[in-house]
Design an enzyme around this catalytic site. Structure first.
Site, PDB file in Angstrom:
ATOM      1  CD  GLU A 190      -2.445  -1.377   2.684  1.00  0.00           C
ATOM      2  OE1 GLU A 190      -3.598  -1.811   2.749  1.00  0.00           O
ATOM      3  OE2 GLU A 190      -1.757  -1.163   3.693  1.00  0.00           O
TER       4      GLU A 190
ATOM      5  NE  ARG B 193       0.279   4.968  11.279  1.00  0.00           N
ATOM      6  CZ  ARG B 193      -0.353   3.863  10.869  1.00  0.00           C
ATOM      7  NH1 ARG B 193      -0.639   2.880  11.719  1.00  0.00           N
ATOM      8  NH2 ARG B 193      -0.709   3.749   9.612  1.00  0.00           N
TER       9      ARG B 193
ATOM     10  CG  ASP C 145      -0.319 -15.285  19.411  1.00  0.00           C
ATOM     11  OD1 ASP C 145      -0.037 -14.145  19.008  1.00  0.00           O
ATOM     12  OD2 ASP C 145      -0.316 -16.294  18.663  1.00  0.00           O
TER      13      ASP C 145
ATOM     14  CB  THR D 133      -4.969 -11.763  15.293  1.00  0.00           C
ATOM     15  OG1 THR D 133      -6.140 -11.376  14.549  1.00  0.00           O
ATOM     16  CG2 THR D 133      -5.351 -11.949  16.755  1.00  0.00           C
TER      17      THR D 133
ATOM     18  CB  VAL E 258      -4.958  -3.077  16.012  1.00  0.00           C
ATOM     19  CG1 VAL E 258      -3.758  -2.605  15.218  1.00  0.00           C
ATOM     20  CG2 VAL E 258      -5.224  -2.120  17.174  1.00  0.00           C
TER      21      VAL E 258
ATOM     22  CG  ASP F 177      -4.786  -4.162   8.550  1.00  0.00           C
ATOM     23  OD1 ASP F 177      -5.004  -5.308   8.094  1.00  0.00           O
ATOM     24  OD2 ASP F 177      -3.670  -3.777   8.910  1.00  0.00           O
TER      25      ASP F 177
ATOM     26  CE  LYS G 216      -4.695  -8.949   7.996  1.00  0.00           C
ATOM     27  NZ  LYS G 216      -4.306  -7.577   8.381  1.00  0.00           N
TER      28      LYS G 216
ATOM     29  CB  VAL H  47      -7.962   0.566   8.731  1.00  0.00           C
ATOM     30  CG1 VAL H  47      -9.166  -0.337   8.870  1.00  0.00           C
ATOM     31  CG2 VAL H  47      -8.381   1.991   8.419  1.00  0.00           C
TER      32      VAL H  47
HETATM   33  N1  LIG Z   1      -4.580  -0.779  12.172  1.00  0.00           N
HETATM   34  C1  LIG Z   1      -3.341  -0.443  11.951  1.00  0.00           C
HETATM   35  O1  LIG Z   1      -2.997   0.754  11.883  1.00  0.00           O
HETATM   36  C2  LIG Z   1      -2.305  -1.510  11.831  1.00  0.00           C
HETATM   37  C3  LIG Z   1      -0.945  -1.171  11.843  1.00  0.00           C
HETATM   38  C4  LIG Z   1       0.002  -2.194  11.825  1.00  0.00           C
HETATM   39  C5  LIG Z   1      -0.407  -3.526  11.744  1.00  0.00           C
HETATM   40  N2  LIG Z   1      -1.734  -3.813  11.685  1.00  0.00           N
HETATM   41  C6  LIG Z   1      -2.208  -5.190  11.610  1.00  0.00           C
HETATM   42  O2  LIG Z   1      -2.023  -5.771  12.890  1.00  0.00           O
HETATM   43  C7  LIG Z   1      -1.904  -7.194  12.750  1.00  0.00           C
HETATM   44  C8  LIG Z   1      -0.763  -7.697  13.598  1.00  0.00           C
HETATM   45  O3  LIG Z   1       0.463  -7.225  13.073  1.00  0.00           O
HETATM   46  P1  LIG Z   1       1.843  -7.784  13.638  1.00  0.00           P
HETATM   47  O4  LIG Z   1       2.909  -7.010  12.951  1.00  0.00           O
HETATM   48  O5  LIG Z   1       1.806  -7.811  15.119  1.00  0.00           O
HETATM   49  O6  LIG Z   1       1.762  -9.277  13.082  1.00  0.00           O
HETATM   50  P2  LIG Z   1       2.530 -10.573  13.598  1.00  0.00           P
HETATM   51  O7  LIG Z   1       2.466 -11.566  12.490  1.00  0.00           O
HETATM   52  O8  LIG Z   1       3.881 -10.213  14.142  1.00  0.00           O
HETATM   53  O9  LIG Z   1       1.654 -11.090  14.848  1.00  0.00           O
HETATM   54  C9  LIG Z   1       0.357 -11.541  14.713  1.00  0.00           C
HETATM   55  C10 LIG Z   1       0.065 -12.539  15.832  1.00  0.00           C
HETATM   56  O10 LIG Z   1      -1.326 -12.898  15.757  1.00  0.00           O
HETATM   57  C11 LIG Z   1      -1.416 -14.266  16.150  1.00  0.00           C
HETATM   58  N3  LIG Z   1      -2.701 -14.803  15.718  1.00  0.00           N
HETATM   59  C12 LIG Z   1      -3.106 -15.112  14.445  1.00  0.00           C
HETATM   60  N4  LIG Z   1      -4.378 -15.603  14.472  1.00  0.00           N
HETATM   61  C13 LIG Z   1      -4.771 -15.564  15.774  1.00  0.00           C
HETATM   62  C14 LIG Z   1      -5.968 -15.932  16.439  1.00  0.00           C
HETATM   63  N5  LIG Z   1      -6.997 -16.440  15.769  1.00  0.00           N
HETATM   64  N6  LIG Z   1      -6.032 -15.761  17.785  1.00  0.00           N
HETATM   65  C15 LIG Z   1      -4.982 -15.270  18.484  1.00  0.00           C
HETATM   66  N7  LIG Z   1      -3.811 -14.923  17.906  1.00  0.00           N
HETATM   67  C16 LIG Z   1      -3.707 -15.069  16.571  1.00  0.00           C
HETATM   68  C17 LIG Z   1      -0.199 -14.902  15.518  1.00  0.00           C
HETATM   69  O11 LIG Z   1       0.135 -16.143  16.108  1.00  0.00           O
HETATM   70  C18 LIG Z   1       0.872 -13.827  15.733  1.00  0.00           C
HETATM   71  O12 LIG Z   1       1.598 -14.031  16.932  1.00  0.00           O
HETATM   72  C19 LIG Z   1      -1.745  -7.453  11.255  1.00  0.00           C
HETATM   73  O13 LIG Z   1      -2.964  -7.935  10.761  1.00  0.00           O
HETATM   74  C20 LIG Z   1      -1.417  -6.092  10.676  1.00  0.00           C
HETATM   75  O14 LIG Z   1      -1.851  -5.983   9.335  1.00  0.00           O
HETATM   76  C21 LIG Z   1      -2.682  -2.839  11.734  1.00  0.00           C
END
Ligand SMILES: NC(=O)c1ccc[n+]([C@@H]2O[C@H](COP(=O)([O-])OP(=O)(O)OC[C@H]3O[C@@H](n4cnc5c(N)ncnc54)[C@H](O)[C@@H]3O)[C@@H](O)[C@H]2O)c1
Length: 350
Positions: free
Chosen positions: A62, A118, A167, A207, A230, A233, A237, A299
């Site tokens: 993105e 952020r 988790d 997650t 969070v 997004d 998903k 998001v």
């Molecule tokens: N909203 C925002 O501004 C924003 C910003 C950054 C990241 N994100 C999103 O946040 C999410 C997490 O990012 P990250 O960098 O920590 O990812 P990551 O891969 O490091 O961690 C995600 C964790 O979620 C766990 N998980 C997956 N399915 C699960 C479930 N059903 N129940 C419990 N745990 C589960 C995984 O085992 C993993 O430890 C991603 O989807 C990312 O796109 C959103």
């Protein structure tokens, strides 16, 4: 800071880590939250567009641009949930801040760490207006890369000092608990998401899954809870059961983007939502009653990255934690770009 016109300050991952540690993580998050709030108060000034997303089988890439008329910023960011299983980050990012007056970039920086900061600062700002008063306990479901940042931001801005972690991969929860040890949290690692939400006034879901998941079901959310969602997004998903949305007052960043990417993609396109910038600038109320369920359908919007870029740029003046990147061609005479090439060739031959 920019003595030579060809030079753009570049903040590497190494320098970003040094900057965050020099400032202190809690102070960094608190100050960054201040920049985000300041920019949300002048929301109407900004160019706003849903981010430009390129979806593929395994993830999304993105671009997130915005401008306040004086500065222009954009972030490149990906989201690939399968990366973690291959030893890669789910989310990586870098960004640019530029001068609208002449279009020259003023800063190029890593944003993988900065995005985690952020995102956490934004979540905590939203919770300041939406979470129940005096909240001390937060459940964090999903204990990956973003999770510790979320915990520390909620401690710094709201005084959260009890965490309930869950988790699907228990090693992620153990990693999170270990990283946060000695930082003033009382931490419980839970065996199920149901157990994690017990007694929590705030529930953070962060997650990563490519598909719609149901991290929270309706029965898990009691009255008065604030949900900080969070991880959902992208189109297709999401993390919350639709019924939770119907019982919540929903707060979003930029509705045209959130309707595509957020939890509210599960609802009709005209379903009423509240815009967070209006809460922050005092136009509408945040939490109205103790029993209300509030939902921040996060998001991630370009203005938050713009605030982060602005904050980092301001910090560089005092710290000098950057490199000089020879990024912009700067011929002696602006129209003699080719001549500059010829002179470089002559110099190389000599
Ligand atoms: N909203 C925002 O501004 C924003 C910003 C950054 C990241 N994100 C999103 O946040 C999410 C997490 O990012 P990250 O960098 O920590 O990812 P990551 O891969 O490091 O961690 C995600 C964790 O979620 C766990 N998980 C997956 N399915 C699960 C479930 N059903 N129940 C419990 N745990 C589960 C995984 O085992 C993993 O430890 C991603 O989807 C990312 O796109 C959103």
């Amino acid at each position: 800071m920019q003595p030579k016109l060809n030079i753009v300050p570049f903040v590497s991952v190494d320098h970003m880590m040094k900057l965050v540690l020099a400032v202190g993580v809690e102070t960094f998050l608190t100050e960054l939250a201040g920049y985000i709030e300041a920019d949300f108060r002048r929301w109407e000034l900004f160019d706003k567009t849903p981010r430009v997303a390129s979806h593929s089988h395994d993830g999304v890439i993105e671009l997130m641009p915005t401008s306040d008329g004086k500065l222009y910023g954009f972030k490149y960011v990906n989201g690939h949930p399968k990366n973690m299983r291959e030893g890669l980050q789910t989310v990586t990012a870098f960004g640019v801040l530029a001068d609208v007056g002449n279009g020259y970039p003023m800063l190029l920086t890593e944003m993988t760490i900065l995005t985690a900061l952020r995102t956490a600062a934004m979540s905590a700002v939203a919770a300041k207006y939406l979470a129940p008063e005096g909240a001390r306990t937060m459940a964090i479901i999903g204990n990956g890369a973003q999770s510790e940042f979320q915990a520390i931001a909620f401690k710094a801005l709201l005084g959260i000092d009890r965490l309930r972690l869950y988790d699907i991969d228990s090693s992620a929860s153990r990693k999170c608990a270990k990283n946060l040890a000695g930082m003033g949290f009382d931490i419980a690692v839970c065996a199920t998401s149901q157990e994690a939400v017990e007694g929590a006034e705030i529930i953070t879901t962060v997650t990563a899954d490519k598909l719609s998941a149901t991290i929270l079901t309706d029965n898990m959310v009691g009255p008065g809870v604030h949900i900080n969602a969070v991880g959902g997004d992208c189109p297709g998903k999401t993390e919350l059961h639709r019924d939770i949305l119907l019982r919540s007052d929903i707060f979003v960043e930029f509705p045209p983007q959130t309707r595509i990417e957020g939890e509210i993609q599960q609802l009709p396109a005209d379903y009423p939502v509240n815009e967070l910038w209006q809460v922050i600038s005092g136009g509408i109320e945040g939490r109205k009653s103790a029993g209300q369920i509030t939902l921040f359908d996060s998001v991630g919007f370009a203005i938050e990255d713009f605030s982060a870029l602005r904050y980092v740029r301001d910090k560089l003046r005092d710290t000098g934690l950057y490199e000089e990147l020879d990024l912009l061609a700067d011929p002696d005479e602006p129209r003699d770009l080719f001549g500059m090439l010829l002179r470089a060739k002559a110099a190389a031959v000599a």
